[in-house]
Design a protein around this motif. Structure first.
Motif, PDB file in Angstrom:
ATOM      1  N   TYR A 129      -7.535   3.671 -14.856  1.00 55.21           N
ATOM      2  CA  TYR A 129      -6.666   2.845 -14.192  1.00 55.21           C
ATOM      3  C   TYR A 129      -5.659   2.338 -15.446  1.00 55.21           C
ATOM      4  O   TYR A 129      -6.859   2.369 -16.337  1.00 55.21           O
ATOM      5  N   GLN A 147      -3.586   1.093  -2.580  1.00 56.31           N
ATOM      6  CA  GLN A 147      -3.586  -0.500  -2.566  1.00 56.31           C
ATOM      7  C   GLN A 147      -3.290  -1.442  -3.941  1.00 56.31           C
ATOM      8  O   GLN A 147      -4.224  -1.039  -5.099  1.00 56.31           O
ATOM      9  N   THR A 196     -12.146   7.882 -11.172  1.00 58.12           N
ATOM     10  CA  THR A 196     -10.900   7.150 -11.278  1.00 58.12           C
ATOM     11  C   THR A 196     -10.399   6.291 -12.435  1.00 58.12           C
ATOM     12  O   THR A 196     -11.625   6.329 -13.438  1.00 58.12           O
ATOM     13  N   THR A 222      -6.262  -0.027  -7.076  1.00 58.45           N
ATOM     14  CA  THR A 222      -7.169   0.289  -6.238  1.00 58.45           C
ATOM     15  C   THR A 222      -6.633   1.741  -5.811  1.00 58.45           C
ATOM     16  O   THR A 222      -6.156   2.002  -4.674  1.00 58.45           O
ATOM     17  N   ARG A 231      -6.513  -5.190  -9.779  1.00 58.87           N
ATOM     18  CA  ARG A 231      -5.596  -5.661  -9.199  1.00 58.87           C
ATOM     19  C   ARG A 231      -4.968  -4.250  -8.434  1.00 58.87           C
ATOM     20  O   ARG A 231      -4.448  -4.332  -7.249  1.00 58.87           O
ATOM     21  N   ARG A 259       0.998  -1.349  -0.055  1.00 56.58           N
ATOM     22  CA  ARG A 259      -0.076  -0.121  -0.070  1.00 56.58           C
ATOM     23  C   ARG A 259       1.139   1.509  -0.370  1.00 56.58           C
ATOM     24  O   ARG A 259       1.584   1.558   1.140  1.00 56.58           O
ATOM     25  N   ALA A 299      -2.925   5.131 -12.355  1.00 58.90           N
ATOM     26  CA  ALA A 299      -4.276   5.785 -11.509  1.00 58.90           C
ATOM     27  C   ALA A 299      -4.321   6.903 -11.698  1.00 58.90           C
ATOM     28  O   ALA A 299      -3.777   6.974 -10.561  1.00 58.90           O
ATOM     29  N   SER A 354      -7.095   5.836  -4.038  1.00 61.39           N
ATOM     30  CA  SER A 354      -8.324   6.298  -3.438  1.00 61.39           C
ATOM     31  C   SER A 354      -7.418   7.511  -2.422  1.00 61.39           C
ATOM     32  O   SER A 354      -6.240   8.276  -2.926  1.00 61.39           O
ATOM     33  N   LYS A 394      -5.756  -2.746 -14.165  1.00 65.14           N
ATOM     34  CA  LYS A 394      -7.377  -2.656 -13.675  1.00 65.14           C
ATOM     35  C   LYS A 394      -7.760  -3.886 -12.758  1.00 65.14           C
ATOM     36  O   LYS A 394      -6.394  -5.775 -13.028  1.00 65.14           O
TER      37      LYS A 394
END
Length: 124
Positions: free
Chosen positions: A60, A82, A58, A69, A67, A19, A49, A71, A65
């Motif tokens: 990607y 992440q 969002t 994320t 896999r 992360r 991203a 935020s 995509k």
């Protein structure tokens, strides 16, 4: 002075997770697009991203995509990435970036502020 500071990079095994965090200081980016980009050795920098000012949009890269994320927490002036199901081809220096005033943009050249980068290495 605006600063973007990435953290959370390191060494991971294929299939593992990491992360990344990017903390901004010097001004608020709560109304601005922010994003993650990466550059592998011998390759051009590419978009990973991006996220709109309120998180409502969002985008990607096809290669991540499902896999990764992205935020954000505007109260902390911070964005996150992440990364799961990591692959050796995800190995790169990951950069955080912020736009000066656009609420959302997918164009890497639009981003005005950049961090120093954090190394992510995925072993097979």
């Amino acid at each position: 002075q605006v600063q973007l500071v990435e953290s959370g990079g390191g060494l991971a095994q294929a299939g593992g997770s990491l992360r990344l965090s990017c903390a901004a200081s010097g001004r608020s980016f709560r109304l601005s697009a922010m994003g993650w980009f990466r550059q592998a050795p011998g390759k051009e920098r590419e978009s990973v991203a991006v996220i709109s000012w309120n998180g409502g949009n969002t985008n990607y890269a096809d290669s991540v995509k499902g896999r990764f994320t992205i935020s954000r927490d505007n109260a902390k002036n911070t964005i996150y990435l992440q990364m799961s199901s990591l692959k050796p081809e995800d190995t790169a220096v990951y950069y955080c970036a912020a736009d000066r005033d656009r609420p959302y943009t997918t164009a890497m050249d639009d981003y005005d502020y950049w961090g120093q980068g954090t190394q992510v290495t995925v072993s097979s």
